[in-house]
Every structure is written in structure tokens, then in C-alpha cells.
Design a protein around this motif. Sequence first.
Motif, short mmCIF file in Angstrom:
data_model
loop_
_atom_site.label_atom_id
_atom_site.label_comp_id
_atom_site.label_asym_id
_atom_site.label_seq_id
_atom_site.Cartn_x
_atom_site.Cartn_y
_atom_site.Cartn_z
N VAL A 240 0.83 -1.20 0.00
CA VAL A 240 0.00 0.00 0.00
C VAL A 240 0.87 1.25 0.00
O VAL A 240 0.55 2.25 -0.67
N ARG A 241 1.99 1.21 0.72
CA ARG A 241 2.91 2.35 0.71
C ARG A 241 3.45 2.57 -0.70
O ARG A 241 3.53 3.71 -1.19
N GLY A 242 3.80 1.49 -1.37
CA GLY A 242 4.26 1.61 -2.74
C GLY A 242 3.18 2.15 -3.66
O GLY A 242 3.46 2.93 -4.58
N ALA A 243 1.92 1.74 -3.43
CA ALA A 243 0.82 2.25 -4.24
C ALA A 243 0.67 3.75 -4.06
O ALA A 243 0.42 4.48 -5.04
N LEU A 244 0.84 4.26 -2.85
CA LEU A 244 0.73 5.70 -2.61
C LEU A 244 1.86 6.45 -3.30
O LEU A 244 1.62 7.43 -4.01
N VAL A 245 3.09 5.99 -3.12
CA VAL A 245 4.23 6.67 -3.74
C VAL A 245 4.13 6.58 -5.26
O VAL A 245 4.33 7.57 -5.98
N GLY A 246 3.80 5.40 -5.77
CA GLY A 246 3.68 5.25 -7.22
C GLY A 246 2.57 6.10 -7.80
O GLY A 246 2.72 6.69 -8.87
N ALA A 247 1.43 6.18 -7.10
CA ALA A 247 0.31 6.98 -7.60
C ALA A 247 0.67 8.46 -7.63
O ALA A 247 0.33 9.18 -8.58
N LEU A 248 1.34 8.94 -6.60
CA LEU A 248 1.73 10.35 -6.58
C LEU A 248 2.74 10.64 -7.69
O LEU A 248 2.66 11.69 -8.35
N LEU A 249 3.68 9.74 -7.91
CA LEU A 249 4.65 9.93 -8.99
C LEU A 249 3.96 9.96 -10.35
O LEU A 249 4.21 10.85 -11.18
N VAL A 250 3.06 9.00 -10.58
CA VAL A 250 2.36 8.95 -11.87
C VAL A 250 1.48 10.17 -12.05
O VAL A 250 1.45 10.78 -13.13
N GLY A 251 0.76 10.56 -11.01
CA GLY A 251 -0.11 11.73 -11.12
C GLY A 251 0.65 13.00 -11.42
O GLY A 251 0.26 13.79 -12.29
N LEU A 252 1.75 13.22 -10.73
CA LEU A 252 2.54 14.44 -10.94
C LEU A 252 3.24 14.42 -12.30
O LEU A 252 3.24 15.43 -13.01
N VAL A 253 3.84 13.29 -12.66
CA VAL A 253 4.54 13.21 -13.94
C VAL A 253 3.56 13.40 -15.09
O VAL A 253 3.85 14.13 -16.06
N ASP A 254 2.40 12.76 -15.02
CA ASP A 254 1.42 12.85 -16.10
C ASP A 254 0.87 14.27 -16.22
O ASP A 254 0.80 14.83 -17.33
N THR A 255 0.47 14.87 -15.11
CA THR A 255 -0.19 16.17 -15.16
C THR A 255 0.79 17.30 -15.45
O THR A 255 0.54 18.14 -16.33
#
Length: 306
Positions: A240-255
Motif C-alpha cells: 500500500v505504501r508503494g501504491a501511494l508513492v507510485g500513484a503520486l509519482l504517476v499523477g505528478l509526472v502525467d499532469t
Amino acid sequence: MTAALFAEQALNGLQFGLMLFLLAAGLTLVFGIMDMINLAHGSLYMVGAYLTAAATQASGSFLAGLGAGIVGTAAFGMALEVAVLRRLYQRDHLSQVLGTFAILLMCNEAVRMVWGSQPLMLNLPAAVAGPVTLTPGFVYPAFRLVIIGVGIAVALALYLLITRTRVGMQVRAGASNREMAQAMGGNVRWLFTLVFGAGAALCALAGGLLGPLLAVQVGMGESILILAFVVVVIGGIGSVRGALVGALLVGLVDTVGRTAVPWALGGLLGPAAASGAGPAIASILIYVLMAGVLFWRPEGLFPARG
């Protein structure tokens, strides 16, 4: 690029990343604990959005509609797990992909039969429909701030649940070594149903919150499911920690990338080249990020079995 525009895109990336986390958290637990590839996960996001929109129209209250959508989708997810998915746990991954893809198609057609092919309207709550002034000269939509706040609160609640409770200990044990957890007396069948229901509820929360910003329509879960799998791969399966870090990375990089890349190319190659190549390059940045993470850490940033 102005500082205000960069700040706005960063907040948009944070909001998008936290919504991806709600999707990826359930997906990574299902994948990590059950060792199951669930392509129907995006359908739970779609069902949650539709139930929220329908309940909101019937009750006139967005909060009541969101609550009904979460409860209804969690019940649907647990019923789906008990009735169908339990028969796929012992199958190979190809059978799981085919089975859950069939569920995805059936959910799309069921939603089309119930609500029709036209998008369903889900309006912003009146209390948070306008902008909020964060700093002099910088305003930001209030509803997006609400989404950010809800995402952070859910992330904190999941952290406390998984690290401070007995149920969380069983979830972590199942993600690390399912067979040993079962041998030590853990009720794995009950745990599977609970985890699947929790993942469905998180999907419904994401669908209900993104419904006013995106179209509530048939097939809306497929595109975002791809991003959720990217998040799971980057963060580490079962974490779950990895999901949070990965989601924030993907969201910021994409946007941020969709604004920064055309701007940077415009300064180097001119507006014509930036308008053509900029969006194409920006759209693949998250996959470049995934490839880079897998090159250096093949198991993801925070693998549960690390």
C-alpha cells in the motif's frame, strides 16, 4: 511557464495521484494477497460512479449519493468475489485475465441496459462548486481541494489500519506469504472477501469523487485501469505504501508533464514542433517512468515481499 501555472498543475497532479491511489490500493492488495490479476477492477470504479450519480439524483444530496455508491459497490464486489472470483484463485493467470475480462464486458453491458448509453450527469456539490483563493492572485477549485483532503485522509486511515490493527497484520502477512499465513490459522477466505470489498469501496469513492469532473459513462474504467496497473508495478505488488508513492509519482509526472513538455519544446524547437510532438511525448512519460523504475528495481519501489 509561470509559477502560478506550475502550482496549479502540481495540485492537479496531487489530486489525480491520490485518486489513482484509491484505485491502486485495492488492486495491489488483491494482486499481492490473492495472486490474482483482476481486470474487472476498473468496472468497480465505473459501477461506483454510476451508483453515486443515480443515488445523488434520487436523494438530492451528493454526500448521501456517495455513501450509497460506496456501500452498494462494496456489497457488489464482495458478492462478485464469493460467487465468481473464488473459482479463479487456483487457476493460472491466463484464466484469471480471461475470466475477469469477461466480467468487465458483462458489467459494461449491464450498466448500459440499466442506465443507457448516454453519460449520466453528476453535478458538483453546491457548497464546493466555486474557486478558493489560496494566495493573492491564485485561485483553485474548491472541489479539487476536497478531493485532495479526502485522498490524504484515506491514505492515513489505510496506513493506521494496516500497521496498527490485527486485520492489518493479517493483510500484511497474506501479502508477504499467503501459505504461511494460512498455516498459522489465518482465515484466508474471509480475508480475501474483506480485502476485495474494501478495494471495491475505494474504487467507488474514486469514481464518485471524479464523477463530477469526468464523464460518468460506460467503459470509463478501462483507461484508468491501465494507469492503476502502472502504479502497482511502480510501487511494488502488495504494498500500500508503494501504491501511494507510485500513484503520486504517476499523477505528478502525467499532469505536470502535459504542460511542461510542450512549453519546453516550444522554447527549443518552436511552437509548431511543440504542438505536434509535445502531447505525444508527454503521454508516454509515465511509461518511461515505469521502465526506469523496473530497470533499477524490478520488484518495484516498496515490494511487499522485499
